[in-house]
Design a protein around this motif. Structure first.
Motif, PDB file in Angstrom:
ATOM      1  N   ILE A 212       0.679  -1.229  -0.121  1.00 48.98           N
ATOM      2  CA  ILE A 212       0.031  -0.111  -0.087  1.00 48.98           C
ATOM      3  C   ILE A 212       0.909   1.143   0.026  1.00 48.98           C
ATOM      4  O   ILE A 212       2.204   1.026   0.244  1.00 48.98           O
ATOM      5  N   GLY A 213       0.302   2.485  -0.299  1.00 47.17           N
ATOM      6  CA  GLY A 213       1.052   3.570  -0.429  1.00 47.17           C
ATOM      7  C   GLY A 213       0.954   4.234  -1.654  1.00 47.17           C
ATOM      8  O   GLY A 213       0.295   3.721  -2.669  1.00 47.17           O
ATOM      9  N   PRO A 214       1.225   5.638  -1.584  1.00 43.24           N
ATOM     10  CA  PRO A 214       1.083   6.182  -3.076  1.00 43.24           C
ATOM     11  C   PRO A 214       1.992   5.684  -4.028  1.00 43.24           C
ATOM     12  O   PRO A 214       3.195   5.457  -3.877  1.00 43.24           O
ATOM     13  N   VAL A 215       1.477   5.672  -5.286  1.00 46.33           N
ATOM     14  CA  VAL A 215       2.420   5.063  -6.406  1.00 46.33           C
ATOM     15  C   VAL A 215       3.612   6.014  -6.653  1.00 46.33           C
ATOM     16  O   VAL A 215       4.702   5.483  -6.957  1.00 46.33           O
ATOM     17  N   SER A 216       3.571   7.173  -6.392  1.00 50.10           N
ATOM     18  CA  SER A 216       4.675   8.121  -6.552  1.00 50.10           C
ATOM     19  C   SER A 216       5.725   7.995  -5.551  1.00 50.10           C
ATOM     20  O   SER A 216       7.004   8.556  -5.619  1.00 50.10           O
ATOM     21  N   SER A 217       5.437   7.227  -4.416  1.00 48.35           N
ATOM     22  CA  SER A 217       6.536   7.192  -3.500  1.00 48.35           C
ATOM     23  C   SER A 217       7.434   6.021  -4.070  1.00 48.35           C
ATOM     24  O   SER A 217       7.194   4.804  -4.318  1.00 48.35           O
ATOM     25  N   SER A 218       8.834   6.089  -3.667  1.00 47.91           N
ATOM     26  CA  SER A 218       9.571   5.149  -3.898  1.00 47.91           C
ATOM     27  C   SER A 218       9.776   4.213  -2.750  1.00 47.91           C
ATOM     28  O   SER A 218      10.587   3.081  -2.923  1.00 47.91           O
ATOM     29  N   ASP A 219       9.081   4.455  -1.568  1.00 47.30           N
ATOM     30  CA  ASP A 219       9.313   3.743  -0.079  1.00 47.30           C
ATOM     31  C   ASP A 219       7.922   3.750   0.270  1.00 47.30           C
ATOM     32  O   ASP A 219       7.684   4.409   1.041  1.00 47.30           O
ATOM     33  N   PRO A 220       6.924   2.714  -0.214  1.00 44.85           N
ATOM     34  CA  PRO A 220       5.599   2.515   0.299  1.00 44.85           C
ATOM     35  C   PRO A 220       5.717   2.051   1.588  1.00 44.85           C
ATOM     36  O   PRO A 220       6.745   1.681   2.147  1.00 44.85           O
ATOM     37  N   TYR A 221       4.563   2.183   2.333  1.00 48.69           N
ATOM     38  CA  TYR A 221       4.547   1.873   3.817  1.00 48.69           C
ATOM     39  C   TYR A 221       5.219   0.634   4.097  1.00 48.69           C
ATOM     40  O   TYR A 221       4.901  -0.405   3.396  1.00 48.69           O
ATOM     41  N   GLY A 222       5.946   0.477   4.817  1.00 50.45           N
ATOM     42  CA  GLY A 222       6.764  -0.902   5.286  1.00 50.45           C
ATOM     43  C   GLY A 222       7.625  -0.608   6.419  1.00 50.45           C
ATOM     44  O   GLY A 222       7.687   0.608   7.110  1.00 50.45           O
ATOM     45  N   GLU A 223       8.095  -1.670   7.114  1.00 51.76           N
ATOM     46  CA  GLU A 223       9.131  -1.391   8.270  1.00 51.76           C
ATOM     47  C   GLU A 223       9.999  -2.712   8.127  1.00 51.76           C
ATOM     48  O   GLU A 223       9.927  -3.741   7.737  1.00 51.76           O
ATOM     49  N   PRO A 224      11.095  -2.322   8.738  1.00 52.44           N
ATOM     50  CA  PRO A 224      12.102  -3.501   8.956  1.00 52.44           C
ATOM     51  C   PRO A 224      11.456  -4.430  10.175  1.00 52.44           C
ATOM     52  O   PRO A 224      11.061  -3.758  11.221  1.00 52.44           O
ATOM     53  N   VAL A 225      11.701  -5.711   9.960  1.00 49.71           N
ATOM     54  CA  VAL A 225      11.208  -6.620  10.931  1.00 49.71           C
ATOM     55  C   VAL A 225      12.193  -7.202  11.784  1.00 49.71           C
ATOM     56  O   VAL A 225      12.010  -7.988  12.849  1.00 49.71           O
ATOM     57  N   ALA A 226      13.530  -7.573  11.390  1.00 51.49           N
ATOM     58  CA  ALA A 226      14.593  -8.077  11.898  1.00 51.49           C
ATOM     59  C   ALA A 226      16.015  -7.538  11.293  1.00 51.49           C
ATOM     60  O   ALA A 226      15.917  -7.574  10.140  1.00 51.49           O
ATOM     61  N   GLU A 227      16.973  -7.263  12.142  1.00 46.95           N
ATOM     62  CA  GLU A 227      18.310  -6.941  11.688  1.00 46.95           C
ATOM     63  C   GLU A 227      19.003  -8.092  11.560  1.00 46.95           C
ATOM     64  O   GLU A 227      18.850  -9.307  12.029  1.00 46.95           O
ATOM     65  N   ASP A 228      20.318  -7.820  10.783  1.00 49.50           N
ATOM     66  CA  ASP A 228      21.195  -8.806  10.537  1.00 49.50           C
ATOM     67  C   ASP A 228      20.822 -10.270   9.845  1.00 49.50           C
ATOM     68  O   ASP A 228      21.240 -11.042  10.053  1.00 49.50           O
ATOM     69  N   ILE A 229      19.680  -9.814   8.826  1.00 53.16           N
ATOM     70  CA  ILE A 229      19.422 -11.160   8.059  1.00 53.16           C
ATOM     71  C   ILE A 229      19.998 -10.837   6.731  1.00 53.16           C
ATOM     72  O   ILE A 229      19.654  -9.948   5.922  1.00 53.16           O
TER      73      ILE A 229
END
Length: 388
Positions: A212-229
């Protein structure tokens, strides 16, 4: 008069040497202990990230395809795969969808391909790009659409993107039950789980986007869920357990397709024939092992030096036939192999995707009682609660 005696120069030198050796020994032991503790803490950090990532992905993956046709359960965006001779998908991306069981709304008839009016205000915000499933009473007919703008909580209108004839922008509301004489029309929310690897401040993360998120955005809604993978790989399996690379363009079986039909056979690569997914990950320690002994000089990613002998660090090309534990890691700034010292943990798990065996479209009956489902109350009509 008693003569006083002091320490001789030799005695002072001997005692100083003994003291120095004692301090040196204690300091060396302390440094070794500190280094060992530092290394083990980093290893535990990598193991914790691996457990967190695997549990999250697998818990979500088990619900893939719930409330949807099996052919639409998995997504295959551009660049999703790096194929190998053994039919293993060597990409670092996994996209799947499911109906959100905690959301339900009802539409007012008749329906329009441009917008949908709701019979009751939304209880939560729906974002631009959100996929919705529109279904007639009794699952007689259904279709999909995508929001063209945010729909805030308490709003009663959903604006839709134009129909393209392809999922999710179908907007096919031509069945008789979608007309003014139809019955109750359910609106369901389709959740997208888009897992991939991403570097944030030069540190690898398992990242989830929501589609989801605006088409014009280069980074739509999201989040990191775990580090060092550092590596994330999936392999799709058929009913007989054999791996294959799904082809989203292949003809797909539907709910009425017989079990012995060729569309469900071993030669059809439709995503609807996915029955299990092998999820493999590599997590690295959160700190480097700075030990200088020969036994602890760990290669940058692989314990097999010959696995990377043909890799050219000056290009972005990567070997296509390396096993999971033999991936290549490069410094993003210099594009050169990282120095030794990072310890890694490899893990693989097979997930059965049971919703892919569905023989009919599920349609739970939700309550229309506006005062129900608050504070744990059961609706007066004994139907299901929903609404976020």
């Amino acid at each position: 008069m008693r003569q006083r005696h002091g320490f001789s120069l030799i005695e002072l030198l001997v005692s100083s040497a003994v003291t120095f050796l004692t301090v040196l020994t204690v300091s060396a032991a302390f440094l070794n202990y500190s280094q060992s503790f530092y290394t083990q803490a980093g290893i535990r950090g990598g193991q914790a990230s691996l457990r967190q990532s695997h549990l999250m992905v697998i818990r979500n993956l088990r619900m893939a395809g719930y409330g949807m046709e099996p052919a639409l359960a998995f997504g295959f965006p551009d660049g999703w795969k790096r194929s190998a001779a053994n039919n293993n998908n060597m990409s670092n991306r996994l996209v799947f969808r499911m109906r959100n069981p905690a959301f339900n709304a009802f539409a007012s008839l008749p329906l329009s391909a441009a917008s949908i009016n709701l019979s009751q205000p939304l209880k939560q915000t729906l974002r631009e790009g959100q996929i919705i499933q529109v279904m007639c009473e009794g699952a007689v007919a259904w279709s999909y659409a995508q929001l063209s703008a945010d729909a805030p909580a308490k709003s009663t209108t959903l604006s839709l993107k134009g129909a393209t004839g392809k999922f999710p922008n179908l907007n096919a509301f031509t069945a008789p039950c979608f007309g003014s004489a139809g019955g109750k029309i359910n609106i369901f929310k389709i959740d997208v789980y888009d897992y991939s690897l991403r570097f944030i401040d030069d540190r690898p993360y398992l990242f989830r986007q929501h589609g989801i998120g605006p088409v014009s955005s280069s980074d739509p809604y999201g989040e990191p869920v775990a580090e060092d993978i550092e590596a994330f790989r999936v392999t799709f399996l058929r009913e007989d357990g054999s791996p294959f690379l799904p082809d989203p363009t292949a003809a797909a079986p539907d709910y009425d397709t017989p079990v012995d039909d060729a569309l469900r056979g071993p030669t059809n690569k439709s995503p609807a024939n996915i029955r299990a997914v092998i999820v493999g990950m590599v997590a690295r320690s959160s700190t480097r092992d700075l030990s200088t002994t020969a036994d602890n000089k760990i290669p940058a990613f692989s314990k097999k030096e010959d696995a990377v002998k043909d890799f050219d660090p000056t290009t972005s090309a990567r070997p296509q036939d390396l096993p999971l534990e033999d991936e290549i890691e490069n410094d993003r700034a210099t594009n050169k192999k990282l120095a030794p010292g990072i310890r890694r943990v490899v893990s693989e798990m097979t997930v059965q995707v049971r919703n892919m065996r569905s023989s009919e479209m599920p349609l739970p009956i939700y309550s229309l009682d506006s005062g129900a489902c608050k504070g744990g109350a059961v609706p007066n009509d004994n139907y299901n609660c929903a609404g976020g």
